[in-house]
Design an enzyme around this catalytic site. Structure first.
Site, mmCIF file in Angstrom:
data_model
loop_
_atom_site.group_PDB
_atom_site.id
_atom_site.type_symbol
_atom_site.label_atom_id
_atom_site.label_comp_id
_atom_site.label_asym_id
_atom_site.label_seq_id
_atom_site.Cartn_x
_atom_site.Cartn_y
_atom_site.Cartn_z
ATOM 1 N N HIS A 1 0.568 8.133 3.597
ATOM 2 C CA HIS A 1 1.265 7.511 4.717
ATOM 3 C C HIS A 1 2.745 7.871 4.807
ATOM 4 O O HIS A 1 3.426 7.424 5.733
ATOM 5 C CB HIS A 1 1.106 5.988 4.634
ATOM 6 N N ILE B 1 -0.173 9.515 8.263
ATOM 7 C CA ILE B 1 -0.816 8.617 9.228
ATOM 8 C C ILE B 1 -0.397 7.175 8.953
ATOM 9 O O ILE B 1 0.004 6.816 7.839
ATOM 10 C CB ILE B 1 -2.348 8.741 9.188
ATOM 11 N N GLY C 1 -4.196 1.905 8.256
ATOM 12 C CA GLY C 1 -5.149 1.232 9.127
ATOM 13 C C GLY C 1 -4.847 -0.244 9.266
ATOM 14 O O GLY C 1 -4.965 -0.823 10.354
ATOM 15 N N ASP D 1 0.848 -1.197 0.000
ATOM 16 C CA ASP D 1 0.000 0.000 0.000
ATOM 17 C C ASP D 1 0.880 1.242 0.000
ATOM 18 O O ASP D 1 1.332 1.702 1.047
ATOM 19 C CB ASP D 1 -0.925 0.005 1.223
#
Length: 278
Positions: free
Chosen positions: A186, A201, A204, A181
Site C-alpha cells: 500500500h 493500492i 480494501g 495494516d
C-alpha cells in the site's frame, strides 16, 4: 483441513484512545468539512462504526498455524454487525473462530471465513461481530468441501436512488496504514509493481470505510449509531487519489450499494448491504 478448523486462538485484547479513533477517521479522509468534526475532534468524539473491524483478532493465528501462504492472500469479503455503538475510547476483547474453509481447487485457491466476536473487556457488553472472508490463492486442492460460500446480498435490478462521491487523497494509504495494516503493497511502488499493480493500492478496508462515510452522510445525518450492519464484497482495487462513487438503493431501513471508480469504469465494491436501525 481439520487442523485449521481445530485452531482456537486465545482472546485478543484491543485498547484504543481518542488519538487512535481520530487517526482512523483521518485515514478515511474525514475532517475536511464541519459536519465531520465529531469524528476528528476529541470533544464529543464519535467512533466510525467500521472501526470495529480493526478490533477483530485471531486471523493471524489461523494464517500462521494453518500453513496458509500469506503472500497470496486477498481480502475477499467483509461482514460487520454492530450490536452496540463503539465508544470513542476503550478496551475490547475479541474471540475468533473459523466458520468454514472452502476448497475451490488447486488452480483457484481456498476461501477461509473467520468470525470474531468483539465485546467490552470490562463489562462484557457485546459491540460487534465481524466475518472476514480470506481468498487464499495458493492453498486450494487440499480435498476439502467445495461449496458453502456465504450468501451475498443482491443489489436491486433498477436504477440506484442516490449516489455519493468521495475523493480520496493521494496520500490516503500512507495515513490509513498507521491504523495497523502496514503491508508494503500500500505504500512501496516496487512492491506493488512486483505483484502486478501499476503502483500502491488503497487498503480494501479503507475503501470499505469510505463507503460507510458516503452512507453516513447521505442517509444517516452522520450519526454512526444508525448503522447496524455493513457487508461488502471486494471486487477490484482502488488507487490512492481516485474518486469513489457509492451508488445506493434504498428500501426502507435496508440499503443496497456498490462502489465504482467512474473514470475507469471499475466496480470496486459489490453486493453491499447496510442495515439501518429503526
Amino acid at each position: 483441513y481439520p487442523e485449521i478448523l481445530a485452531i482456537d486462538p486465545a482472546p485478543g485484547i484491543f485498547t484504543y484512545d481518542d488519538d487512535f479513533t481520530i487517526l482512523y477517521a483521518l485515514g478515511l479522509g474525514l475532517g475536511a468539512q464541519a459536519d465531520e468534526l465529531p469524528f476528528v475532534y476529541e470533544r464529543r468524539l464519535k467512533a466510525m462504526p467500521t472501526m470495529a473491524v480493526l478490533m477483530a483478532q485471531g486471523s493471524g493465528d489461523f494464517i500462521e498455524q494453518g500453513g496458509i501462504d500469506f503472500t497470496r492472500i486477498v481480502h475477499g469479503e467483509q461482514r460487520l454487525t454492530i450490536h452496540s455503538p463503539l465508544p470513542a475510547t476503550g478496551t475490547m476483547t475479541s474471540k475468533s473462530r473459523i466458520l468454514s474453509v472452502i476448497d475451490k481447487g488447486k488452480e483457484k485457491g481456498a476461501l477461509v471465513n473467520v468470525e470474531s466476536a468483539i465485546s467490552d473487556a470490562a463489562t462484557g457488553t457485546p459491540h460487534a461481530t465481524t466475518v472476514m472472508t480470506l481468498f487464499c490463492r495458493g492453498d486450494g486442492g487440499f480435498g476439502g468441501p467445495s461449496d458453502g460460500d456465504l450468501p451475498l446480498h443482491p443489489v436491486p435490478d433498477r436504477p440506484h436512488d442516490l449516489e455519493a462521491t468521495i475523493q480520496t487523497l493521494p496520500q490516503q494509504a500512507a495515513i490509513y496504514r498507521l491504523s495497523g495494516d502496514k503491508n508494503p503493497l500500500h505504500i512501496d511502488p516496487e512492491m506493488a509493481t512486483s505483484v502486478g499493480f501499476p503502483g500502491p493500492i488503497l487498503h480494501g478496508m479503507c475503501s470499505y470505510g469510505v463507503a460507510a462515510r458516503a452512507i453516513l452522510r447521505s442517509c444517516c445525518g452522520n450519526d454512526p449509531a444508525k448503522i447496524a450492519r455493513f457487508d461488502v464484497r471486494f471486487s477490484s482495487p482502488v488507487f490512492p487519489g481516485e474518486a469513489i462513487a457509492t451508488r445506493i438503493w434504498r428500501d426502507g431501513n435496508r440499503l443496497s450499494f456498490e462502489c465504482v471508480i467512474a473514470e475507469r469504469g471499475a466496480t470496486v465494491i459489490r453486493n453491499g448491504l447496510c442495515q439501518l436501525r429503526d
